[in-house]
Each structure stands twice: as structure tokens, then as C-alpha cells.
Design an enzyme around this catalytic site. Structure first.
Site, mmCIF file in Angstrom:
data_model
loop_
_atom_site.group_PDB
_atom_site.id
_atom_site.type_symbol
_atom_site.label_atom_id
_atom_site.label_comp_id
_atom_site.label_asym_id
_atom_site.label_seq_id
_atom_site.Cartn_x
_atom_site.Cartn_y
_atom_site.Cartn_z
ATOM 1 N N SER A 199 0.840 -1.193 0.000
ATOM 2 C CA SER A 199 0.000 0.000 0.000
ATOM 3 C C SER A 199 0.884 1.255 0.000
ATOM 4 O O SER A 199 1.747 1.404 0.869
ATOM 5 C CB SER A 199 -0.845 -0.049 1.273
ATOM 6 O OG SER A 199 -1.733 1.022 1.293
ATOM 7 N N ALA A 200 0.648 2.147 -0.970
ATOM 8 C CA ALA A 200 1.555 3.293 -1.151
ATOM 9 C C ALA A 200 1.612 4.243 0.044
ATOM 10 O O ALA A 200 2.658 4.824 0.334
ATOM 11 C CB ALA A 200 1.127 4.082 -2.395
ATOM 12 N N HIS A 201 0.491 4.394 0.760
ATOM 13 C CA HIS A 201 0.486 5.423 1.816
ATOM 14 C C HIS A 201 1.340 5.051 3.019
ATOM 15 O O HIS A 201 1.575 5.879 3.897
ATOM 16 C CB HIS A 201 -0.945 5.790 2.222
ATOM 17 C CG HIS A 201 -1.698 4.765 3.019
ATOM 18 N ND1 HIS A 201 -1.847 4.859 4.379
ATOM 19 C CD2 HIS A 201 -2.361 3.651 2.652
ATOM 20 C CE1 HIS A 201 -2.587 3.848 4.811
ATOM 21 N NE2 HIS A 201 -2.907 3.088 3.779
ATOM 22 N N THR A 237 -10.885 2.277 -14.851
ATOM 23 C CA THR A 237 -9.845 3.158 -15.375
ATOM 24 C C THR A 237 -8.796 3.426 -14.303
ATOM 25 O O THR A 237 -9.118 3.755 -13.171
ATOM 26 C CB THR A 237 -10.479 4.486 -15.858
ATOM 27 O OG1 THR A 237 -11.465 4.144 -16.833
ATOM 28 C CG2 THR A 237 -9.451 5.423 -16.454
ATOM 29 N N CYS A 325 -7.630 1.893 12.655
ATOM 30 C CA CYS A 325 -9.075 1.777 12.801
ATOM 31 C C CYS A 325 -9.463 1.587 14.262
ATOM 32 O O CYS A 325 -10.610 1.711 14.629
ATOM 33 C CB CYS A 325 -9.598 0.641 11.939
ATOM 34 S SG CYS A 325 -8.492 -0.739 11.853
#
Ligand code: PLP
Length: 373
Positions: A199-201, A237, A325
């Protein structure tokens, strides 16, 4: 008020260069990558270059990288396809995995009646490798889902050992590397991993974009239907600027790995030293943990415990009691519940997670604030 961000396992600030890259792509690469004209082809080229960049740092083939919206999506897709399409009848995992994995597995158990076996961890968070071997020797089509670095404690699983065990027993290996990717070397030529999610973040890239590595010989079925994007495996897309930003972020993480790892390792040692000096009874949760995560049990009273995150937040300090979370929640962490005794679960465990943007002065302020609570 000063803001001190010590919650880098939840998410990380985006690097300036990554923002610049995304702005450039948004401004000039607005084409639809599926369009056949030159503006579309140019956007498509950005995606394929990004794929190659990611593959280069993981030592795999670009065709083995599939872009998704998050690691959660990638895990859902892979585990679901393993059960539906590969005839997997059993999933082996542990109760300290991220909820992205645990809740996906529960859903598959309910929907498909797949068997689930859990490998325990000990009070240090260390996985029971003997139990894993024992489970794997039972004859049944299996996928093993075990993470690399635990997001709450920083405990590191030996993923090479797990991968070798899986392959000896003809099981598939899905590995959540969300916390380790970009922060340590991962060589997929050497690591016997079948599926990996990222995950990039978590590595100073944008939110809402991630990827899966799917080993070449394995053909999954799509979870999202529609267009032919991502070989038809993940229709929709593509978010060209986010993909470009993710590739840039991963590249910069690896270019600066040595210096940033040294800096963060030093910050963590300093923080622990300061905490131990002021709170001699502090206990570190987890053994031999990853260099950017420090999970500590503080010797505080029940009243102090209930309000600790709130009080730190009032002073501008962002830390966490578990995964993002759960931060703010008074529910004990499902990870620590597997490791600690009942009496210790009631005490405040804090997850302090660092990045190279942190400083010793910030740690001094954090420890001072804790003292004054
Ligand atoms: N796995 C781990 C270990 C994580 O820490 C996280 C994020 O908190 C995830 C999975 C989910 O990643 P994403 O935010 O991309 O859905």
C-alpha cells in the site's frame, strides 16, 4: 500548537517529490490509458513505467505487478480467488494479522465453508513455526496468509522460512508486506512468496492505491469485472497520477533506505532510552521488533489509561494504541490480546511509529508530555 506525528505505521506523510510527480502527471497526462490515441498511449506509458520501477526494486517481472486501490483490496482479491478458483479448502493464518486479512478469511469461511487454522504467537509475538509445519503436513489444498511485519508491535515473521515450508508442502503463500515494503529489501527472486500485497500510503506515497505481486505461473480470476485494465484482472480506469506517485515513493524509499533506516533506528533507540529513564517499569511489547515501530506498555493507572490518547492529542501528539481503525477505541487490541495477560491488557500500550521526518526534539517533547499526564 506543535504537531508531532508518531503514527507512521497508520500512514505516512507524502514526500514532496511524490506530490510534484503527481501534480505533473495530473496536469499533463489526463488521457485515458485505454484510449488508442497518443494522449491515451502516453498515460498508458506512465503506468507501464511505474510497473517496471516497482518490479525493479522487488526483483520481479513487471507483469507480476497488479495495481489495486489498496492492500485491503489486493488481499480480498487474492484470498477469494485462491478459494474460488484454485480449489483451496484451507487457509492457515494467525490471529495477529491485520483485519484486512482476518475479516476476508472469516467471510470466505462463511461463504465457502473453507477451513481456517490459526498458528499461535507467544507472549513476545513470535510465531509457532513448529505448529505451522505440523499443520502443513496435513494433506489438504492450502493457502498460508502470514504478514511480514506486524503493524501493531513490529514483530517480524521469518517470511523466507515460511515460504520454504509452504513450498515443501505444496501450499500457496500470501504475504502482507504493507509495513515492510520500502523499509527493507525484499527480493522476490529469493523469497518463495506467491502473492504479496502493498500500500503506497505506508511508504510516503498517496492513499487509495496499492498493488499485488502475483507470481507468473499463477492465474487468478478477477474480483472486479468490466474493462480490460490490468489484464482484465482489475477492471476500472487506472488512477494514473496515484500509480505514478506510488512508483516514485517506492523508488525514493529504496534510494534513501540506508540513511533513513539508520536515522529511524537511532530515533527508536533514543525514544526507548528516554522512556526507560522516566518510567523504569515500561515494558516493550514484542521481541526483536522492526526498526520503526515501538509498542510499549506503560505503568499507568486505569484512570490515566482511559484518556491517554485524548490527552496526548490535546498536546498535539499523534500516537496510537493499535491499528488506525482502533485508535481512540478502548477495545483492547486483537494483537496484544494474543500476547499479553488480562491484567496487562487493561494498561495503556502505546504504538509509537517513526519516520525519517521525526526528530529527537519531538521525542523529548513526547516523553515530557507523558511525564506530565
Ligand atoms: N495490512 C497491514 C499490515 C496494514 O498495516 C494495513 C494498513 O493499516 C493494511 C494491511 C491495509 O492497507 P490499506 O490501507 O492499503 O488498505
Amino acid at each position: 500548537m506543535k504537531k508531532i506525528y508518531l503514527d507512521n505505521a497508520a500512514t505516512t506523510p507524502i514526500r514532496r517529490e511524490v506530490i510534484d510527480e503527481m501534480v505533473t502527471v495530473m496536469q499533463s497526462e489526463y488521457g485515458n490509458p485505454s484510449s488508442t490515441h497518443s494522449i491515451g498511449r502516453s498515460a498508458k506509458a506512465i503506468i507501464e513505467t511505474s510497473r517496471k520501477t516497482i518490479a525493479k526494486y522487488l526483483h520481479c517481472n513487471a507483469q507480476e505487478i497488479v495495481f489495486t486501490s489498496s492492500a485491503t483490496e489486493a488481499t480480498n482479491w487474492i484470498l477469494r480467488s485462491a478459494v474460488k478458483d484454485f480449489g483451496v479448502t484451507r487457509i492457515i493464518t494467525s490471529k495477529v494479522e491485520h483485519h484486512a486479512t482476518l475479516y476476508t478469511i472469516l467471510a470466505l469461511q462463511q461463504e465457502f465453508g473453507v477451513q481456517v487454522a490459526y498458528v499461535n504467537v507467544d507472549c513476545d509475538g513470535v510465531l509457532d513455526y513448529n505448529k505451522l509445519t505440523e499443520l502443513l503436513s496435513e494433506d489438504c489444498k492450502t493457502v498460508v496468509s502470514l504478514m511480514h511485519v506486524n503493524n501493531e508491535t513490529g514483530v517480524i515473521n521469518d517470511i523466507h522460512r515460511i515460504g520454504v515450508l509452504c513450498h515443501q508442502h505444496k501450499a500457496l503463500f500470501h504475504c502482507d508486506t504493507v509495513q515492510s515494503i520500502g523499509k527493507t529489501e525484499l527480493d522476490l527472486q529469493v523469497l518463495p512468496i506467491d502473492f504479496l500485497v502493498a500500500s503506497a500510503h505506508k511508504f510516503h506515497g498517496p492513499k487509495g492505491v496499492g498493488f499485488a505481486f502475483v507470481r507468473k505461473s499463477l492465474v487468478l480470476q478477477p474480483m472486479i469485472f468490466g474493462g480490460e485494465q490490468e489484464k482484465g484482472w482489475r477492471a476500472g480506469t487506472e488512477s494514473v497520477h496515484q500509480i505514478a506517485g506510488m512508483a516514485k515513493a517506492l523508488e525514493l524509499s529504496y534510494v534513501h533506505l540506508t540513511e533513513e533506516r539508520n536515522c529511524i533506528t537511532e530515533l527508536k533507540a533514543y525514544c526507548l532510552y528516554q522512556l526507560q529513564s522516566f518510567f523504569p517499569d515500561v515494558i516493550v511489547n514484542g521481541k526483536d521488533t522492526f526498526y520503526n515501530i515501538l509498542n510499549v506498555l506503560l505503568p499507568f493507572s486505569t484512570e490515566k489509561t482511559a484518556m491517554i490518547l485524548f490527552n496526548l492529542d490535546m498536546k498535539g501528539i499523534a500516537v496510537s494504541r493499535g491499528s488506525a481503525c482502533q485508535s481512540g477505541s478502548i477495545k483492547p487490541s486483537h494483537v496484544l490480546a494474543e500476547m499479553l495477560q488480562e491484567k496487562d491488557l487493561a494498561k495503556p500500550s502505546l504504538r509509537i511509529s517513526f519516520s525519517h521526518y521525526n526528530t529527537k526534539e519531538e521525542i523529548d517533547y513526547f516523553v515530557e508530555t507523558l511525564k506530565e499526564l
